[in-house]
Motif scaffolding. Structure first.
Motif, PDB file in Angstrom:
ATOM      1  N   VAL A   1       0.824  -1.207   0.000  1.00  0.00           N
ATOM      2  CA  VAL A   1       0.000   0.000   0.000  1.00  0.00           C
ATOM      3  C   VAL A   1       0.861   1.262   0.000  1.00  0.00           C
ATOM      4  CG1 VAL A   1      -1.773   1.280   1.251  1.00  0.00           C
ATOM      5  CG2 VAL A   1      -1.878  -1.187   1.165  1.00  0.00           C
ATOM      6  N   ASN A   2       2.004   1.217   0.674  1.00  0.00           N
ATOM      7  CA  ASN A   2       2.855   2.407   0.779  1.00  0.00           C
ATOM      8  C   ASN A   2       3.531   2.773  -0.532  1.00  0.00           C
ATOM      9  OD1 ASN A   2       2.231   2.633   3.513  1.00  0.00           O
ATOM     10  ND2 ASN A   2       3.816   1.165   4.049  1.00  0.00           N
ATOM     11  N   SER A   3       3.621   1.827  -1.468  1.00  0.00           N
ATOM     12  CA  SER A   3       4.272   2.119  -2.752  1.00  0.00           C
ATOM     13  C   SER A   3       3.272   2.536  -3.828  1.00  0.00           C
ATOM     14  CB  SER A   3       5.051   0.898  -3.236  1.00  0.00           C
ATOM     15  OG  SER A   3       4.152  -0.141  -3.575  1.00  0.00           O
ATOM     16  N   LEU A   4       1.986   2.536  -3.516  1.00  0.00           N
ATOM     17  CA  LEU A   4       0.958   2.861  -4.511  1.00  0.00           C
ATOM     18  C   LEU A   4       0.709   4.362  -4.604  1.00  0.00           C
ATOM     19  CD1 LEU A   4      -1.707   0.125  -3.725  1.00  0.00           C
ATOM     20  CD2 LEU A   4      -0.200   0.209  -5.704  1.00  0.00           C
ATOM     21  N   TYR A   5       0.433   4.816  -5.807  1.00  0.00           N
ATOM     22  CA  TYR A   5       0.006   6.200  -6.023  1.00  0.00           C
ATOM     23  C   TYR A   5      -1.134   6.210  -7.033  1.00  0.00           C
ATOM     24  CZ  TYR A   5       2.459   6.256 -10.502  1.00  0.00           C
ATOM     25  OH  TYR A   5       2.866   5.985 -11.778  1.00  0.00           O
ATOM     26  N   ILE A   6      -1.870   7.296  -7.083  1.00  0.00           N
ATOM     27  CA  ILE A   6      -3.010   7.410  -7.986  1.00  0.00           C
ATOM     28  C   ILE A   6      -2.489   7.846  -9.353  1.00  0.00           C
ATOM     29  CG2 ILE A   6      -5.169   8.603  -8.451  1.00  0.00           C
ATOM     30  CD1 ILE A   6      -5.464   8.907  -5.411  1.00  0.00           C
ATOM     31  N   GLU A   7      -2.579   6.943 -10.301  1.00  0.00           N
ATOM     32  CA  GLU A   7      -2.101   7.238 -11.655  1.00  0.00           C
ATOM     33  C   GLU A   7      -3.137   8.066 -12.422  1.00  0.00           C
ATOM     34  OE1 GLU A   7       0.111   4.865 -15.231  1.00  0.00           O
ATOM     35  OE2 GLU A   7      -1.497   3.827 -14.173  1.00  0.00           O
ATOM     36  N   ALA A   8      -4.412   7.712 -12.286  1.00  0.00           N
ATOM     37  CA  ALA A   8      -5.461   8.442 -13.014  1.00  0.00           C
ATOM     38  C   ALA A   8      -6.779   8.308 -12.282  1.00  0.00           C
ATOM     39  CB  ALA A   8      -5.601   7.894 -14.428  1.00  0.00           C
ATOM     40  N   ILE A   9      -7.567   9.360 -12.355  1.00  0.00           N
ATOM     41  CA  ILE A   9      -8.961   9.315 -11.909  1.00  0.00           C
ATOM     42  C   ILE A   9      -9.789   9.855 -13.062  1.00  0.00           C
ATOM     43  CG2 ILE A   9     -10.691  10.130 -10.283  1.00  0.00           C
ATOM     44  CD1 ILE A   9      -8.537  10.486  -8.227  1.00  0.00           C
ATOM     45  N   ASP A  10     -10.601   8.985 -13.638  1.00  0.00           N
ATOM     46  CA  ASP A  10     -11.463   9.379 -14.749  1.00  0.00           C
ATOM     47  C   ASP A  10     -12.887   9.537 -14.233  1.00  0.00           C
ATOM     48  OD1 ASP A  10      -9.296   9.097 -16.475  1.00  0.00           O
ATOM     49  OD2 ASP A  10      -9.711   6.958 -16.739  1.00  0.00           O
ATOM     50  N   VAL A  11     -13.491  10.669 -14.549  1.00  0.00           N
ATOM     51  CA  VAL A  11     -14.864  10.955 -14.130  1.00  0.00           C
ATOM     52  C   VAL A  11     -15.656  11.324 -15.370  1.00  0.00           C
ATOM     53  CG1 VAL A  11     -16.338  12.438 -12.730  1.00  0.00           C
ATOM     54  CG2 VAL A  11     -14.073  11.819 -11.910  1.00  0.00           C
ATOM     55  N   TRP A  12     -16.786  10.685 -15.571  1.00  0.00           N
ATOM     56  CA  TRP A  12     -17.652  11.071 -16.666  1.00  0.00           C
ATOM     57  C   TRP A  12     -19.109  10.972 -16.241  1.00  0.00           C
ATOM     58  CZ3 TRP A  12     -14.859   6.636 -16.431  1.00  0.00           C
ATOM     59  CH2 TRP A  12     -15.508   5.418 -16.607  1.00  0.00           C
ATOM     60  N   ALA A  13     -19.968  11.609 -17.029  1.00  0.00           N
ATOM     61  CA  ALA A  13     -21.380  11.737 -16.670  1.00  0.00           C
ATOM     62  C   ALA A  13     -22.122  10.430 -16.913  1.00  0.00           C
ATOM     63  CB  ALA A  13     -22.026  12.856 -17.477  1.00  0.00           C
ATOM     64  N   GLY A  14     -22.994  10.109 -15.981  1.00  0.00           N
ATOM     65  CA  GLY A  14     -23.879   8.966 -16.145  1.00  0.00           C
ATOM     66  C   GLY A  14     -25.255   9.449 -16.577  1.00  0.00           C
ATOM     67  N   PRO A  15     -26.215   8.552 -16.637  1.00  0.00           N
ATOM     68  CA  PRO A  15     -27.563   8.960 -17.030  1.00  0.00           C
ATOM     69  C   PRO A  15     -28.234   9.787 -15.938  1.00  0.00           C
ATOM     70  CG  PRO A  15     -27.533   6.655 -16.432  1.00  0.00           C
ATOM     71  CD  PRO A  15     -26.109   7.115 -16.416  1.00  0.00           C
ATOM     72  N   LYS A  16     -29.133  10.668 -16.353  1.00  0.00           N
ATOM     73  CA  LYS A  16     -29.851  11.513 -15.398  1.00  0.00           C
ATOM     74  C   LYS A  16     -31.099  10.795 -14.908  1.00  0.00           C
ATOM     75  CE  LYS A  16     -30.206  14.990 -18.253  1.00  0.00           C
ATOM     76  NZ  LYS A  16     -30.497  16.319 -18.819  1.00  0.00           N
ATOM     77  N   LEU A  17     -31.456  11.060 -13.659  1.00  0.00           N
ATOM     78  CA  LEU A  17     -32.749  10.627 -13.133  1.00  0.00           C
ATOM     79  C   LEU A  17     -33.699  11.809 -13.283  1.00  0.00           C
ATOM     80  CD1 LEU A  17     -31.683   8.918  -9.797  1.00  0.00           C
ATOM     81  CD2 LEU A  17     -32.553   7.791 -11.813  1.00  0.00           C
ATOM     82  N   LYS A  18     -34.697  11.675 -14.131  1.00  0.00           N
ATOM     83  CA  LYS A  18     -35.624  12.778 -14.361  1.00  0.00           C
ATOM     84  C   LYS A  18     -36.786  12.658 -13.376  1.00  0.00           C
ATOM     85  CE  LYS A  18     -34.267  13.226 -19.113  1.00  0.00           C
ATOM     86  NZ  LYS A  18     -34.626  13.006 -20.519  1.00  0.00           N
ATOM     87  N   ARG A  19     -37.048  13.732 -12.669  1.00  0.00           N
ATOM     88  CA  ARG A  19     -38.060  13.735 -11.620  1.00  0.00           C
ATOM     89  C   ARG A  19     -39.001  14.919 -11.802  1.00  0.00           C
ATOM     90  NH1 ARG A  19     -36.821   9.232 -11.288  1.00  0.00           N
ATOM     91  NH2 ARG A  19     -35.670   8.209  -9.646  1.00  0.00           N
ATOM     92  N   ILE A  20     -40.160  14.841 -11.131  1.00  0.00           N
ATOM     93  CA  ILE A  20     -41.094  15.964 -11.141  1.00  0.00           C
ATOM     94  C   ILE A  20     -41.472  16.311  -9.706  1.00  0.00           C
ATOM     95  CG2 ILE A  20     -42.059  15.501 -13.425  1.00  0.00           C
ATOM     96  CD1 ILE A  20     -44.469  14.238 -12.034  1.00  0.00           C
TER      97      ILE A  20
END
Length: 112
Positions: A68-87
């Motif tokens: 665990v001590n040798s690990l680093y975050i190489e990439a974090i990818d974030v993208w949009a998912g589907p919307k929940l449409k509400r009224i």
């Protein structure tokens, strides 16, 4: 990316724009440093991203026998998912429309 391990979270109930703001804070950092940062941020997206990073670290330890001590975050990818449409019902028999936004997150870890 042969050394890398990842974790994916789908349909997180946080907007991808809000998640991206938090992801920018921890990209490229070591795992423990990133978890310490996220733990005390007062944002819902920080709590969600904390769990994904912790899961990716557990995957790396269990499946690839990484330290665990040798690990680093190489990439974090974030993208949009589907919307929940509400009224929402309002006065005089009217309806207001709104959407709840969701996001997908992928965290890729690598060891130095």
């Amino acid at each position: 990316m042969s050394n890398s391990m990842s974790a994916i979270l789908k349909y997180a109930l946080v907007s991808h724009l809000k998640m991206e703001l938090i992801a920018k804070l921890v990209r490229g950092k070591k795992i423990q440093e990133a978890l310490d940062t996220l733990e005390f941020l007062p944002k819902k997206a920080a709590k969600t991203l904390y769990k994904v990073i912790k899961s990716a670290a557990a995957n790396a330890v269990k499946n690839a026998n990484k330290d665990v001590n040798s690990l680093y975050i190489e990439a974090i990818d974030v993208w949009a998912g589907p919307k929940l449409k509400r009224i929402r019902f309002t006065s005089r028999s009217r309806i207001s429309h709104y959407a709840k936004y969701r996001s997908f997150v992928r965290v890729v870890l690598n060891s130095k």
